[in-house]
Design a protein around this motif. Structure first.
Motif, PDB file in Angstrom:
ATOM      1  N   PRO A 103       0.807  -1.235   0.000  1.00 21.52           N
ATOM      2  CA  PRO A 103       0.000   0.000   0.000  1.00 21.52           C
ATOM      3  C   PRO A 103       0.836   1.279   0.000  1.00 21.52           C
ATOM      4  N   ALA A 104       2.077   1.196   0.484  1.00 20.71           N
ATOM      5  CA  ALA A 104       2.960   2.373   0.459  1.00 20.71           C
ATOM      6  C   ALA A 104       3.258   2.794  -0.973  1.00 20.71           C
ATOM      7  N   LEU A 105       3.159   1.834  -1.905  1.00 26.21           N
ATOM      8  CA  LEU A 105       3.443   2.131  -3.310  1.00 26.21           C
ATOM      9  C   LEU A 105       2.201   2.558  -4.086  1.00 26.21           C
ATOM     10  N   THR A 106       1.028   2.169  -3.593  1.00 27.06           N
ATOM     11  CA  THR A 106      -0.198   2.360  -4.387  1.00 27.06           C
ATOM     12  C   THR A 106      -1.207   3.303  -3.735  1.00 27.06           C
ATOM     13  N   PHE A 107      -0.794   3.963  -2.667  1.00 24.03           N
ATOM     14  CA  PHE A 107      -1.721   4.860  -1.960  1.00 24.03           C
ATOM     15  C   PHE A 107      -2.136   6.014  -2.876  1.00 24.03           C
ATOM     16  N   VAL A 108      -3.441   6.206  -3.019  1.00 25.19           N
ATOM     17  CA  VAL A 108      -3.965   7.269  -3.880  1.00 25.19           C
ATOM     18  C   VAL A 108      -4.504   8.399  -3.023  1.00 25.19           C
ATOM     19  N   ILE A 109      -4.151   9.619  -3.383  1.00 24.33           N
ATOM     20  CA  ILE A 109      -4.599  10.801  -2.639  1.00 24.33           C
ATOM     21  C   ILE A 109      -5.745  11.458  -3.396  1.00 24.33           C
ATOM     22  N   ILE A 110      -6.859  11.629  -2.717  1.00 27.13           N
ATOM     23  CA  ILE A 110      -7.975  12.382  -3.296  1.00 27.13           C
ATOM     24  C   ILE A 110      -7.831  13.812  -2.801  1.00 27.13           C
ATOM     25  N   ASN A 111      -7.972  14.761  -3.699  1.00 25.23           N
ATOM     26  CA  ASN A 111      -7.788  16.172  -3.345  1.00 25.23           C
ATOM     27  C   ASN A 111      -8.624  16.547  -2.130  1.00 25.23           C
ATOM     28  N   GLN A 112      -7.975  16.933  -1.050  1.00 30.57           N
ATOM     29  CA  GLN A 112      -8.667  17.237   0.199  1.00 30.57           C
ATOM     30  C   GLN A 112      -8.703  18.728   0.520  1.00 30.57           C
ATOM     31  N   ILE A 113      -8.294  19.564  -0.411  1.00 29.36           N
ATOM     32  CA  ILE A 113      -8.271  21.002  -0.166  1.00 29.36           C
ATOM     33  C   ILE A 113      -9.633  21.597  -0.519  1.00 29.36           C
ATOM     34  N   LYS A 114     -10.255  22.235   0.438  1.00 26.79           N
ATOM     35  CA  LYS A 114     -11.589  22.793   0.225  1.00 26.79           C
ATOM     36  C   LYS A 114     -11.477  24.247  -0.244  1.00 26.79           C
ATOM     37  N   THR A 115     -12.027  24.518  -1.419  1.00 29.15           N
ATOM     38  CA  THR A 115     -11.924  25.858  -2.005  1.00 29.15           C
ATOM     39  C   THR A 115     -13.291  26.401  -2.424  1.00 29.15           C
ATOM     40  N   SER A 116     -14.373  25.726  -2.034  1.00 30.88           N
ATOM     41  CA  SER A 116     -15.711  26.060  -2.549  1.00 30.88           C
ATOM     42  C   SER A 116     -16.125  27.497  -2.269  1.00 30.88           C
ATOM     43  N   THR A 117     -15.905  27.975  -1.033  1.00 29.44           N
ATOM     44  CA  THR A 117     -16.312  29.348  -0.695  1.00 29.44           C
ATOM     45  C   THR A 117     -15.509  30.360  -1.497  1.00 29.44           C
ATOM     46  N   TYR A 118     -14.190  30.148  -1.562  1.00 27.27           N
ATOM     47  CA  TYR A 118     -13.343  31.088  -2.298  1.00 27.27           C
ATOM     48  C   TYR A 118     -13.698  31.113  -3.780  1.00 27.27           C
ATOM     49  N   GLU A 119     -13.872  29.955  -4.384  1.00 26.71           N
ATOM     50  CA  GLU A 119     -14.211  29.898  -5.807  1.00 26.71           C
ATOM     51  C   GLU A 119     -15.529  30.606  -6.080  1.00 26.71           C
ATOM     52  N   SER A 120     -16.482  30.434  -5.158  1.00 32.75           N
ATOM     53  CA  SER A 120     -17.803  31.054  -5.309  1.00 32.75           C
ATOM     54  C   SER A 120     -17.722  32.579  -5.273  1.00 32.75           C
ATOM     55  N   ILE A 121     -17.023  33.134  -4.283  1.00 35.35           N
ATOM     56  CA  ILE A 121     -16.956  34.596  -4.160  1.00 35.35           C
ATOM     57  C   ILE A 121     -16.046  35.208  -5.222  1.00 35.35           C
ATOM     58  N   LYS A 122     -15.052  34.423  -5.670  1.00 36.36           N
ATOM     59  CA  LYS A 122     -14.179  34.917  -6.740  1.00 36.36           C
ATOM     60  C   LYS A 122     -14.945  35.008  -8.057  1.00 36.36           C
ATOM     61  N   ASN A 123     -15.694  33.964  -8.375  1.00 31.87           N
ATOM     62  CA  ASN A 123     -16.427  33.922  -9.643  1.00 31.87           C
ATOM     63  C   ASN A 123     -17.610  34.881  -9.669  1.00 31.87           C
ATOM     64  N   SER A 124     -18.202  35.146  -8.493  1.00 37.11           N
ATOM     65  CA  SER A 124     -19.368  36.043  -8.428  1.00 37.11           C
ATOM     66  C   SER A 124     -18.968  37.501  -8.212  1.00 37.11           C
ATOM     67  N   GLY A 125     -17.682  37.745  -7.964  1.00 37.36           N
ATOM     68  CA  GLY A 125     -17.215  39.109  -7.710  1.00 37.36           C
ATOM     69  C   GLY A 125     -17.412  39.555  -6.276  1.00 37.36           C
ATOM     70  N   GLU A 126     -17.819  38.623  -5.407  1.00 33.15           N
ATOM     71  CA  GLU A 126     -18.104  38.977  -4.008  1.00 33.15           C
ATOM     72  C   GLU A 126     -16.846  39.059  -3.142  1.00 33.15           C
TER      73      GLU A 126
END
Length: 228
Positions: A103-126
């Motif tokens: 498993p040390a060779l095959t461990f898969v990382i799923i993106n765990q960085i939460k950016t939903s609020t920032y992306e929302s206010i950036k795209n809406s101009g807020e």
């Protein structure tokens, strides 16, 4: 005739006074309505700013938790890789321990960085609703730097995919006890664990920096939230 002229002047004066009074009343009404509307808009904007900052704090708290979890997993992977590299060097690596170490060779990382609020206010101009210009800049820089972590994760996952393909092609896990031991002395097998350790250490450095930046930003946002 003179009396009529006087009456006409009085009437005209009365009308002028009436018109002026009406204009003043209407102007006051318009100004008052504008003041109320402007005040309501400012209150709504202030409430929205507070909600945005609160949501950002929650997202960053999540990021800190995920970074700490990722670093814990990192440490385990590094220990497994160090054990495997050392054992392979000394010829002590046995097939029975292989399923536990793979498993040390095959461990898969799923993106765990939460950016939903920032992306929302950036795209809406807020984003501009946050009044503190310096804080806005710090927030933007934080989320831009988070892309570096994603890039490292992609590199790590690409390596894991390559390792998985190697394992599927060369290792019979179900019949591990009957597996040829030549695999354990192959340079490619050794290099897999060596590379996994290297990629994991690099990933750890990025996550340590990300965790540190997340903690700093969380503190700044909390202080700012208290002023709202």
């Amino acid at each position: 005739m003179e009396l009529n002229t006087i009456n006409m002047k009085a009437t005209l004066k009365s009308k002028i006074v009436y018109v002026i009074t009406e204009i003043i009343i209407i102007s006051i009404g318009v100004l008052f309505a504008f003041f109320i509307t402007n005040t309501n808009n400012k209150l709504k904007e202030s409430e929205r700013e507070k909600k945005i900052v609160y949501d950002l704090i929650q997202d960053i708290k999540y990021n800190i938790e995920q970074a700490e979890y990722s670093l814990t997993i990192n440490n385990k992977i590094i220990l497994d890789c160090e054990y495997s590299v050392k054992s392979l060097k000394n010829g002590d690596f046995d097939l029975d321990s292989l399923p536990i170490k793979l498993p040390a060779l095959t461990f898969v990382i799923i993106n765990q960085i939460k950016t939903s609020t920032y992306e929302s206010i950036k795209n809406s101009g807020e984003l501009s609703i946050i009044q503190n210009e310096i804080l806005r800049k710090i927030i933007a820089e934080y989320y831009i730097s988070s892309d570096d972590v994603r890039r490292v994760e992609n590199i790590f996952n690409n390596f894991s995919d390559d390792s998985r393909q190697f394992i599927q092609k060369n290792i019979d896990i179900k019949n591990i006890r009957n597996h040829p031991k030549e695999l354990l002395s192959s340079s490619e097998f050794y290099n897999l664990f060596h590379s996994a350790k290297y990629y994991t250490e690099i990933r750890g450095l990025y996550y340590q920096e990300f965790a540190s930046e997340s903690t700093k930003l969380e503190e700044q946002l909390k202080k700012y939230y208290e002023t709202l």
